[in-house]
Design an enzyme around this catalytic site. Structure first.
Site, PDB file in Angstrom:
ATOM      1  N   SER A  38     -16.218  12.919  44.501  1.00 14.69           N
ATOM      2  CA  SER A  38     -14.874  12.893  44.544  1.00 14.69           C
ATOM      3  C   SER A  38     -14.524  12.947  46.179  1.00 14.69           C
ATOM      4  O   SER A  38     -14.753  11.664  46.600  1.00 14.69           O
ATOM      5  CB  SER A  38     -14.319  14.586  44.148  1.00 14.69           C
ATOM      6  OG  SER A  38     -13.020  14.546  43.727  1.00 14.69           O
ATOM      7  N   ASP A 158     -13.429  12.538  37.320  1.00 17.42           N
ATOM      8  CA  ASP A 158     -13.824  13.161  38.500  1.00 17.42           C
ATOM      9  C   ASP A 158     -15.574  13.717  38.206  1.00 17.42           C
ATOM     10  O   ASP A 158     -15.651  14.387  37.299  1.00 17.42           O
ATOM     11  CB  ASP A 158     -13.106  14.241  38.802  1.00 17.42           C
ATOM     12  CG  ASP A 158     -13.390  15.039  40.169  1.00 17.42           C
ATOM     13  OD1 ASP A 158     -14.553  15.284  40.397  1.00 17.42           O
ATOM     14  OD2 ASP A 158     -12.398  15.007  41.060  1.00 17.42           O
TER      15      ASP A 158
END
Length: 261
Positions: A38, A158
């Protein structure tokens, strides 16, 4: 001896990674491989493409997050991510993984089966866009299984959902010792408000429960104190970077002991 740096997710709190990089650079501590999830993927990709810690801080100062949030009619996500993708491509100088100065890898999650996907192929900007795709916030990314073939694709979101701080990924790239930076929730009590802040914090709690054992396998763990900062806002960037420097300086004796050993 190869040293790996694993940078964790944490939305805008992850800007603390820049401060950590600045201290490691100043102390001439070698980074032989780098991994990220991320926001950690954003910083890892930028560093691997040739950006230094001071340059990254200058870039962050000019960023206004709303310029990169292209809201869309909610279907697969509130933000289409096209502007963010363009920015990530520019940040990494449009380089591929094969063009990085050191080995680099980023982590995403396969939405269809929950598998961890380690990205080491193709354009850095494409991989970062996949790794930052918070479910429900960003539209997921269709990513080719093989960088040279677009026929088979995975739907990626993610990477923090399966591996918040990719320590094991750094070892996979050949690191003998891994310095990890965790800027996420670690079991403490935190008061939150605001829809996006609550959403990100809830995801953060889930990530910690899933990946806490992996995080603790690092040889040196750096934990900047950025809990008070809103993970959805870049306005705390200067303070976050400073907290990263502070935490890295505190970890220097442990890092130097590791290197000297």
């Amino acid at each position: 001896m190869k040293i790996g740096l694993a940078l964790g997710s944490g939305a805008m709190r992850g800007l603390a990674h820049i401060g950590v990089l600045q201290v490691l650079e100043r102390e001439h501590i070698p980074i032989d491989v780098i991994t990220g999830t991320s926001m950690g993927a954003v910083i890892a990709g930028a560093y691997a493409s040739g950006r230094g810690g001071l340059e990254l801080e200058e870039i962050v100062r000019s960023v206004q997050e709303m310029r990169y949030f292209d809201f869309t009619v909610p279907k697969d996500g509130m933000i289409s991510g096209k502007r963010a993708h363009k920015f990530m491509s520019q940040l990494t100088c449009h380089k591929t993984f094969a063009q990085t100065r050191i080995p680099c890898a980023m982590v995403a999650t396969d939405l269809s089966n929950g598998e961890e996907v380690v990205l080491t192929d193709g354009l850095l900007g494409d991989a970062i866009r996949a790794s930052i795709s918070i479910p429900g916030i960003f539209v997921p990314v269709k990513y080719p299984i093989n960088a040279d073939e677009d026929t088979q694709q995975r739907t990626l979101v993610d990477g923090g959902m399966v591996n918040r701080v990719p320590v094991n990924t750094a070892r996979m790239l050949g690191a003998d010792y891994v310095i990890a930076v965790d800027v996420g929730y670690r079991g403490e009590t935190i008061e939150t408000s605001g829809l996006l802040n609550i959403f990100v914090h809830a995801l953060d709690i889930m990530e910690w429960e899933v990946t806490r054992e992996k995080v603790n396998t690092a040889d040196v763990l750096i934990v900047p104190d950025v809990r008070e900062f809103n993970p959805a806002l870049v306005s705390h960037s200067a303070e976050s970077i400073a907290r990263g420097r502070e935490a890295a300086r505190a970890a220097l004796p442990e890092i130097m002991k590791l290197i000297n050993a």
